[in-house]
Design an enzyme around this catalytic site. Structure first.
Site, PDB file in Angstrom:
ATOM      1  N   GLY A  95      58.540  17.339  56.408  1.00 51.18           N
ATOM      2  CA  GLY A  95      57.757  18.288  57.198  1.00 51.18           C
ATOM      3  C   GLY A  95      57.986  19.726  56.783  1.00 51.18           C
ATOM      4  O   GLY A  95      58.505  20.014  55.714  1.00 51.18           O
ATOM      5  N   HIS A 111      54.102  20.901  48.977  1.00 47.56           N
ATOM      6  CA  HIS A 111      53.713  19.610  49.573  1.00 47.56           C
ATOM      7  C   HIS A 111      52.210  19.405  49.443  1.00 47.56           C
ATOM      8  O   HIS A 111      51.742  18.292  49.163  1.00 47.56           O
ATOM      9  CB  HIS A 111      54.085  19.563  51.062  1.00 47.56           C
ATOM     10  N   GLY A 142      58.118  15.824  44.188  1.00 47.32           N
ATOM     11  CA  GLY A 142      58.095  17.093  43.468  1.00 47.32           C
ATOM     12  C   GLY A 142      59.172  17.128  42.389  1.00 47.32           C
ATOM     13  O   GLY A 142      60.269  16.590  42.570  1.00 47.32           O
ATOM     14  N   LYS A 165      60.748  19.672  41.661  1.00 50.38           N
ATOM     15  CA  LYS A 165      61.819  20.577  42.072  1.00 50.38           C
ATOM     16  C   LYS A 165      63.088  19.804  42.425  1.00 50.38           C
ATOM     17  O   LYS A 165      64.192  20.227  42.137  1.00 50.38           O
ATOM     18  CB  LYS A 165      61.384  21.428  43.256  1.00 50.38           C
ATOM     19  N   VAL A 178      55.739  24.103  42.592  1.00 52.72           N
ATOM     20  CA  VAL A 178      54.857  25.235  42.908  1.00 52.72           C
ATOM     21  C   VAL A 178      55.756  26.435  43.205  1.00 52.72           C
ATOM     22  O   VAL A 178      56.791  26.297  43.866  1.00 52.72           O
ATOM     23  CB  VAL A 178      53.961  24.916  44.135  1.00 52.72           C
ATOM     24  N   ARG A 210      63.431  25.500  52.805  1.00 47.32           N
ATOM     25  CA  ARG A 210      64.645  26.268  53.138  1.00 47.32           C
ATOM     26  C   ARG A 210      64.515  27.760  52.817  1.00 47.32           C
ATOM     27  O   ARG A 210      65.367  28.538  53.239  1.00 47.32           O
ATOM     28  CB  ARG A 210      65.858  25.670  52.415  1.00 47.32           C
TER      29      ARG A 210
END
Ligand code: PAF
Length: 294
Positions: free
Chosen positions: A31, A37, A150, A152, A179, A190
């Site tokens: 979330g 996302h 992702g 990341k 992204v 975060r």
């Protein structure tokens, strides 16, 4: 867009999609959705008939001193982002759906093996075991054809790919590029913890990765030299930040490259700004001796 909170409802929706011979794409999230996302959901939307976005802040993947209690949550906003990006279903289970007898009663875990020993796994014991376990549950609940993660979270991506292969899930794992904000900072839920000063300084993660890319592109192959250049840059530009790790790791095993960078590698780092731990990475793939960066 349908919002589902219970297992029976979810299984009904999945069964109905299967009867319609639809391809299912799953985007697992915790979330507080952002444009990163959204790009996962958009990719799932392009490649599948039914897109399920799960939203569950998984308590077991947070260490005792980590931020589970204050992890940002905004379901109203999540509904909007997921809907606009093309989700058909958001699955928002409560803890008792994901851990029917309670978190403490979970007995069977997915062991992610040695991939979890390095990088983030070295600083976050049991994190990847919990991630692999909750993702396995989500796979079992939704039976997707494809699932989206992702880049990341590079180590998470590799752990999940390995789990799918070793446990014969038959799910295609799709990696989606990180992204970034305009200044280069990788989007992360975060980032919201950062005050203005730390936010300004946090750009140093992507700058340090940019420096590593530049060095490798111009012929540097010594892993220690690349790591040291990154470290010096961070110490210079963000003196109050605390470096957790900066590692050039082998792309297949995630073990540190001790000497020469000559095989595909992940250059990964984790840096604390106050209590906020940020991660980022760049992947280097060699073809005919030439490095390409993702
Ligand atoms: O990347 C995340 O948000 C989480 O680790 C995941 C994959 C949703 C599992 O809780």
């Amino acid at each position: 867009m349908l919002e589902i909170t219970t297992e029976p409802e979810l299984r009904d929706a999945v069964r109905a999609a299967r009867v319609r011979d639809e391809r299912i794409g799953l985007v697992p999230t915790m979330g507080y959705l952002h444009a990163g996302h959204a790009s996962l959901i958009e990719a799932a939307h392009r490649e599948n008939d039914l897109v399920i976005v799960s939203i569950f802040v998984n308590p077991t993947q947070f260490g005792p001193a980590e931020d589970f209690g204050r992890y940002p949550r905004d379901l109203e906003h999540d509904r909007q982002v997921a809907g606009e990006a093309g989700a058909h279903i958001i699955f928002v289970p409560d803890e008792s759906t994901m851990y029917p007898d309670g978190v403490e009663a979970q007995r069977v875990w997915v062991d992610p093996g040695p991939l979890a020993d390095h990088l983030d796994g070295a600083s976050r014991p049991d994190h990847f075991r919990a991630v692999a376990t909750v993702v396995a549950k989500l796979f079992n609940l939704t039976g997707p054809d494809r699932a989206y993660f992702g880049q990341k979270d590079a180590q998470q991506l590799l752990v999940i790919k390995r789990m799918v292969r070793d446990l014969a899930y038959g799910i295609e794992i799709r990696a989606v590029q990180t992204v970034r904000e305009e200044d280069g900072l990788a989007l992360s839920s975060r980032n919201v913890y950062l005050d203005a000063e730390d936010r300004r300084r946090a750009v140093v993660l992507s700058s340090a990765l940019g420096l590593a890319r530049e060095e490798i592109a111009t012929g540097e192959r010594d892993a220690r030299t690349v790591e040291q250049s990154m470290r010096s840059m961070i110490e210079r530009e963000a003196p109050d930040a605390r470096i957790d790790f900066i590692t050039v790791a082998d792309m297949d095993t995630l073990s540190p490259v001790t000497r020469t960078i000559e095989r595909n590698a992940v250059i990964a780092l984790a840096v604390y700004f106050g209590a906020t731990r940020l991660i980022d990475n760049v992947m280097v793939r060699f073809s005919e001796g030439e490095p390409h960066f993702i």
